[in-house]
Design an enzyme around this catalytic site. Sequence first.
Site, short mmCIF file in Angstrom:
data_model
loop_
_atom_site.label_atom_id
_atom_site.label_comp_id
_atom_site.label_asym_id
_atom_site.label_seq_id
_atom_site.Cartn_x
_atom_site.Cartn_y
_atom_site.Cartn_z
N ARG A 101 16.56 22.82 5.33
CA ARG A 101 15.34 22.41 5.56
C ARG A 101 14.51 23.47 6.52
O ARG A 101 14.76 23.70 7.51
CB ARG A 101 15.34 20.77 6.35
CG ARG A 101 14.17 20.47 6.94
CD ARG A 101 14.26 18.95 7.47
NE ARG A 101 14.28 18.15 6.43
CZ ARG A 101 14.13 16.79 6.63
NH1 ARG A 101 13.72 16.44 7.86
NH2 ARG A 101 13.82 16.03 5.33
N HIS A 128 10.04 18.36 -1.82
CA HIS A 128 11.19 17.74 -1.15
C HIS A 128 11.98 17.13 -2.42
O HIS A 128 11.92 15.75 -2.51
CB HIS A 128 10.65 16.58 -0.21
CG HIS A 128 11.81 16.10 0.75
ND1 HIS A 128 13.15 16.46 0.80
CD2 HIS A 128 11.81 14.94 1.62
CE1 HIS A 128 13.82 15.61 1.67
NE2 HIS A 128 12.99 14.80 2.04
N GLN A 131 14.35 14.03 -1.97
CA GLN A 131 13.70 12.77 -1.90
C GLN A 131 13.28 12.22 -3.08
O GLN A 131 13.47 11.15 -3.64
CB GLN A 131 12.61 12.83 -0.81
CG GLN A 131 11.71 11.91 -0.77
CD GLN A 131 12.63 10.70 0.13
OE1 GLN A 131 13.21 11.04 1.06
NE2 GLN A 131 12.59 9.34 -0.43
N ASP A 219 3.26 8.57 2.33
CA ASP A 219 3.98 9.19 3.13
C ASP A 219 3.06 9.40 4.62
O ASP A 219 2.00 9.27 4.36
CB ASP A 219 4.61 10.26 2.40
CG ASP A 219 5.38 11.29 3.55
OD1 ASP A 219 5.87 10.74 4.48
OD2 ASP A 219 5.59 12.43 3.25
N CYS A 257 9.12 7.50 1.76
CA CYS A 257 10.38 8.38 2.03
C CYS A 257 10.84 8.15 3.39
O CYS A 257 12.11 8.60 3.72
CB CYS A 257 9.93 9.67 1.90
SG CYS A 257 8.86 10.55 3.10
N ARG A 285 19.21 8.23 -1.27
CA ARG A 285 19.34 9.79 -0.91
C ARG A 285 20.92 9.99 -0.93
O ARG A 285 21.17 11.08 -1.45
CB ARG A 285 18.80 9.71 0.68
CG ARG A 285 17.34 9.80 0.80
CD ARG A 285 16.56 10.92 -0.15
NE ARG A 285 16.94 12.13 0.27
CZ ARG A 285 16.55 12.88 1.61
NH1 ARG A 285 15.59 12.42 2.22
NH2 ARG A 285 17.00 14.13 1.85
N1 CP Z 1 12.94 11.28 3.89
C1 CP Z 1 13.44 12.15 4.83
O1 CP Z 1 14.00 13.20 4.35
O2 CP Z 1 13.85 11.98 5.98
P1 CP Z 1 14.30 12.68 7.31
O3 CP Z 1 13.22 13.58 7.57
O4 CP Z 1 15.20 11.68 8.12
O5 CP Z 1 15.66 13.56 6.60
N1 NVA Z 2 5.81 14.81 4.81
C1 NVA Z 2 6.99 14.49 5.77
C2 NVA Z 2 8.35 14.09 5.08
C3 NVA Z 2 9.42 13.92 5.97
C4 NVA Z 2 10.52 13.38 5.52
C5 NVA Z 2 6.93 15.87 6.53
O1 NVA Z 2 7.11 17.06 5.96
O2 NVA Z 2 7.27 15.66 7.71
#
Ligand code: CP
Ligand code: NVA
Length: 298
Positions: A101, A128, A131, A219, A257, A285
């Site tokens: 990540r 993502h 997701q 989101d 999400c 997930r």
């Molecule tokens: N939806 C998602 O990726 O959540 P987190 O940021 O908690 O991993």
């Molecule tokens: N769009 C959000 C998703 C988090 C899971 C971010 O990137 O923070």
Amino acid sequence: MLETDHFLDIDDVTTDELQTILDRAAAIKSGADDARLPERTMGMLFEKPSTRTRISFETGMTQLGGHAVFLGPDDIQLGHGEPLSDTSRVLSRYVDVVMARLFSHDDLVEIADYADVPVVNGLTDDAHPCQTLADLLTIKEQFGGFDGVRAAWVGDGNNVGQSFVVGAAMAGLDLTVATPPDYGMSDECVEQAAELGHEPTIVDAPEEAVSDADVVYTDVWISMGQESERHEKLQAFEGYQVNEDLLSGTDAKVMHCLPAHRGEEISHDVLESDRALVWDQAENRLHAQKGLLVELLE
Ligand code: CP
Ligand code: NVA
């Protein structure tokens, strides 16, 4: 077994492979498939915080008989100047799969370029895809398939949205997108969807996007790393909140999400209502990623 070496975005797998992953995930979830990855180890690189991604991957590896190692920014030398290329080559000598990540998608590509093991995108600023796997699994469960399902994306054209646009096209969903001017989906993801034969309909007004939708997805407006844009984004997104007013007259289900910011992109009432599929999405997930991992590593 997937053709791709890495899963950096949803279209790294073919449309058929996507269905295979979703079927595998559903079978694992129902207990019909006792998939195992004994003694396999996942290295999990995190530059940003996470609840779902971290816990679902870690739990998933445990349930498959393997193990996951959490590598936060302060835990390894990457956070203290060791290059991505060196980190990736060293990790490849220890672990069977890397999940990362990161902020920069280019950094993820660099890790993949140097890795001798599969690399999985756990979210970048651009995409993502894990997701999206969970989202599609949730939609398939809820509507019994994808044919004729009308989805709407309302809000920011961000990482989650861009992977969803391409994944929705791969699944054959009918998608309408409503984003404020200057915060739309990338041209690239819209073109990818068009090439797949399912170009999303792009509109300005959220009301237009949701009017005949079966499911409405939103989101956060301020993604991780965009905190300095908060003031200007809050102004730009006025009117784009998913709330009962917007959804009135529809039976639409709602997806997010998570984490959600109640009162910004979604109202408390909608998130807590029967419309919300968000808890299934979060659970999925786990199942979707187990399906991905067994198809990638088995
Ligand atoms: N939806 C998602 O990726 O959540 P987190 O940021 O908690 O991993
Ligand atoms: N769009 C959000 C998703 C988090 C899971 C971010 O990137 O923070």
